[in-house]
Write an enzyme that holds these catalytic residues in place. Structure first.
Site, short mmCIF file in Angstrom:
data_model
loop_
_atom_site.label_atom_id
_atom_site.label_comp_id
_atom_site.label_asym_id
_atom_site.label_seq_id
_atom_site.Cartn_x
_atom_site.Cartn_y
_atom_site.Cartn_z
N LYS A 187 0.88 -1.17 0.00
CA LYS A 187 0.00 0.00 0.00
C LYS A 187 0.91 1.22 0.00
O LYS A 187 2.02 1.17 0.55
CB LYS A 187 -0.88 0.03 1.26
CG LYS A 187 -2.20 0.74 1.07
CD LYS A 187 -3.29 -0.23 0.60
CE LYS A 187 -4.64 0.39 0.49
NZ LYS A 187 -5.68 -0.61 0.17
N GLY A 197 -20.87 5.68 0.16
CA GLY A 197 -20.06 6.20 -0.93
C GLY A 197 -20.01 5.24 -2.10
O GLY A 197 -21.00 4.59 -2.44
P1 NAD Z 1 -15.91 6.50 -0.44
O1 NAD Z 1 -15.00 7.60 0.01
O2 NAD Z 1 -16.49 6.56 -1.80
O3 NAD Z 1 -17.14 6.36 0.57
C1 NAD Z 1 -17.00 6.42 1.96
C2 NAD Z 1 -18.26 7.10 2.51
O4 NAD Z 1 -18.22 7.01 3.92
C3 NAD Z 1 -18.37 8.56 2.14
O5 NAD Z 1 -19.66 8.82 1.64
C4 NAD Z 1 -18.09 9.28 3.44
O6 NAD Z 1 -18.78 10.50 3.55
C5 NAD Z 1 -18.60 8.28 4.45
N1 NAD Z 1 -18.02 8.36 5.79
C6 NAD Z 1 -16.76 8.66 6.16
N2 NAD Z 1 -16.63 8.57 7.49
C7 NAD Z 1 -17.83 8.18 7.97
C8 NAD Z 1 -18.33 7.91 9.27
N3 NAD Z 1 -17.55 8.02 10.34
N4 NAD Z 1 -19.64 7.54 9.39
C9 NAD Z 1 -20.42 7.43 8.30
N5 NAD Z 1 -20.01 7.70 7.05
C10 NAD Z 1 -18.73 8.06 6.89
O7 NAD Z 1 -15.08 5.15 -0.22
P2 NAD Z 1 -15.41 3.72 -0.84
O8 NAD Z 1 -14.63 3.51 -2.06
O9 NAD Z 1 -16.90 3.54 -0.83
O10 NAD Z 1 -14.77 2.77 0.27
C11 NAD Z 1 -15.41 2.54 1.51
C12 NAD Z 1 -14.52 1.69 2.39
O11 NAD Z 1 -14.26 0.45 1.75
C13 NAD Z 1 -13.14 2.30 2.68
O12 NAD Z 1 -12.75 1.93 3.98
C14 NAD Z 1 -12.24 1.62 1.67
O13 NAD Z 1 -10.89 1.56 2.11
C15 NAD Z 1 -12.86 0.24 1.61
N6 NAD Z 1 -12.59 -0.50 0.36
C16 NAD Z 1 -12.94 0.06 -0.83
C17 NAD Z 1 -12.66 -0.64 -1.99
C18 NAD Z 1 -13.04 -0.09 -3.34
O14 NAD Z 1 -12.96 -0.83 -4.35
N7 NAD Z 1 -13.47 1.18 -3.44
C19 NAD Z 1 -12.06 -1.90 -1.95
C20 NAD Z 1 -11.75 -2.46 -0.70
C21 NAD Z 1 -12.03 -1.73 0.45
C1 PPY Z 2 -7.79 -2.68 -1.89
O1 PPY Z 2 -8.58 -3.60 -2.16
O2 PPY Z 2 -7.75 -2.19 -0.72
C2 PPY Z 2 -6.89 -2.16 -2.92
O3 PPY Z 2 -5.93 -1.51 -2.59
C3 PPY Z 2 -7.22 -2.44 -4.34
C4 PPY Z 2 -6.16 -3.10 -5.19
C5 PPY Z 2 -6.48 -4.20 -5.90
C6 PPY Z 2 -5.54 -4.84 -6.73
C7 PPY Z 2 -4.28 -4.32 -6.84
C8 PPY Z 2 -3.97 -3.19 -6.14
C9 PPY Z 2 -4.91 -2.58 -5.32
#
Ligand code: NAD
Ligand code: PPY
Length: 350
Positions: free
Chosen positions: A79, A183
């Site tokens: 990361k 989100g």
């Molecule tokens: P995002 O930023 O699009 O959405 C997060 C949402 O949570 C936002 O709407 C924000 O306003 C809200 N938020 C922040 N703090 C909060 C709180 N304390 N209470 C309530 N709402 C709150 O992010 P995302 O891409 O939807 O990712 C969400 C989570 O999933 C993150 O922790 C991210 O690391 C994890 N994640 C995402 C992915 C991906 O493919 N996007 C993959 C694996 C893990």
């Molecule tokens: C995550 O899932 O938290 C990521 O960082 C996404 C990702 C997936 C594949 C390669 C690199 C990052």
């Protein structure tokens, strides 16, 4: 202090650069290359201190090793964190991303990057001007675009498997699911849950976002600081990490926790705290692997849509195996998942 933070970590290496022009600390955390090149997204954030940024990067990279091993893809865990004084825009953002791309390229394939908090596919397009070691460029630039919808699909399948384990049926009709954060992942997840007949209860620090989606889906929403206390079948953390802690676990009124956020447990002991309360925890890195499955499937393994969808459904089976091992070995689900990861990394079982 960097020293203490690094000494407490069992990863391979961290590459540090201070980017003078943007006053940004860049940390590339390579936790493990045992199963392949380390991969993981680039998080851009304003941190209280560079040490806090490093600590975040190290923990996230460790989780990536587990996520990759559990998803069965030939990659290790990494990361990167860009600790910025403020989120850059315009030309300042572009030039910083180009310099960051040079840093990734200088690692000669030890680390592959992708999107994370506050970085988007458009940033990956810029980084790709300097390095080929990048997942998640826009489709226009030849990438597979955002992985968030696939993450939501994977969480949906995992959540269903956890419900089946806790309640004896994976039918979501009438099941109440408290979604924390609507989100890029939590939003589509809430829609999928509503489509499946569940009753989502939404919350977001952006209250307007939660209200608008709740109005559209015809479901309830609550203030962000109340979602942990909501009586429900499933609590689904889809916002930030460390939401399951000594302080919050006693407040939960659910049977299952299954969500997208990375590093949901504030400390390892929280897995036991959940188990003691009779709450079934679906380990985050098992449930939220949909993004990995999408990016790696399309961009590295040459898989088609059908195969990627099959793998996303497979998250349910993987999670069921974790629960079965937990029951068989008398472990929490988190400990059972960690044991499977350990076995895949070392080739040995404990
Ligand atoms: P995002 O930023 O699009 O959405 C997060 C949402 O949570 C936002 O709407 C924000 O306003 C809200 N938020 C922040 N703090 C909060 C709180 N304390 N209470 C309530 N709402 C709150 O992010 P995302 O891409 O939807 O990712 C969400 C989570 O999933 C993150 O922790 C991210 O690391 C994890 N994640 C995402 C992915 C991906 O493919 N996007 C993959 C694996 C893990
Ligand atoms: C995550 O899932 O938290 C990521 O960082 C996404 C990702 C997936 C594949 C390669 C690199 C990052």
């Amino acid at each position: 202090m960097f020293e203490e933070v690094l000494q407490a970590w069992d990863g391979e290496e961290v590459v540090v650069r201070f980017d003078d022009a943007s006053a940004t600390w860049m940390f590339v955390c390579v936790h493990s290359t045992v199963l392949g090149p380390a991969a993981g997204g680039t998080r851009m954030k304003v941190y209280a201190s560079p040490s806090d940024a490093l600590r975040d990067g190290l923990r996230l990279s460790t989780a990536m090793t587990s996520k990759m091993a559990m998803a069965g893809v030939p990659l290790g865990g990494g990361k990167a964190v860009l600790a910025v004084p403020e989120i850059p825009v315009g030309d300042a953002r572009r030039t910083m991303m180009l310099r960051y791309g040079e840093l990734v390229e200088s690692l000669h394939g030890t680390y592959w990057t992708a999107c994370d908090m506050n970085t988007a596919s458009s940033d990956m397009d810029v980084i790709a001007e300097r390095t080929s070691k990048v997942f998640g460029r826009t489709e226009a630039a030849g990438g597979s675009g955002t992985s968030a919808p696939a993450t939501a699909v994977g969480v949906f399948h995992g959540l269903r498997a956890a419900v089946a384990r806790a309640f004896g049926s994976d039918d979501l009709t009438g099941r109440t699911v408290a979604v924390q954060g609507v989100g890029a992942v939590g939003g589509p997840l809430a829609r999928a849950l509503a489509d499946a007949g569940a009753r989502p209860i939404l919350a977001d620090v952006d209250d307007v976002r939660a209200k608008e989606l709740a109005d559209e889906l015809g479901c309830d929403h609550v203030p962000a600081d109340e979602i942990v206390d909501v009586r429900c079948d499933v609590f689904s953390p889809c916002a930030t990490g460390a939401v399951l802690s000594e302080a919050t676990i006693p407040r939960l009124r659910c049977r299952v926790v299954a969500g997208a956020a990375n590093n949901q447990l504030a400390e390892p002991e929280d897995a036991e705290r959940l188990a003691q309360r009779g709450i079934l925890y679906a380990p985050d890195y098992v449930v939220n692997a949909g993004g990995v499955i999408h990016l790696v499937g399309f961009e590295l393994l040459g898989e088609d849509r059908e195969r990627v969808d099959e793998r996303l459904r497979g998250i349910a089976e993987t999670l069921t195996e974790v629960f079965e091992k937990a029951d068989a070995d008398g472990l929490s689900a988190a400990a059972a998942a960690d044991a499977i990861v350990e076995q895949r990394l070392t080739g040995r079982s404990h």
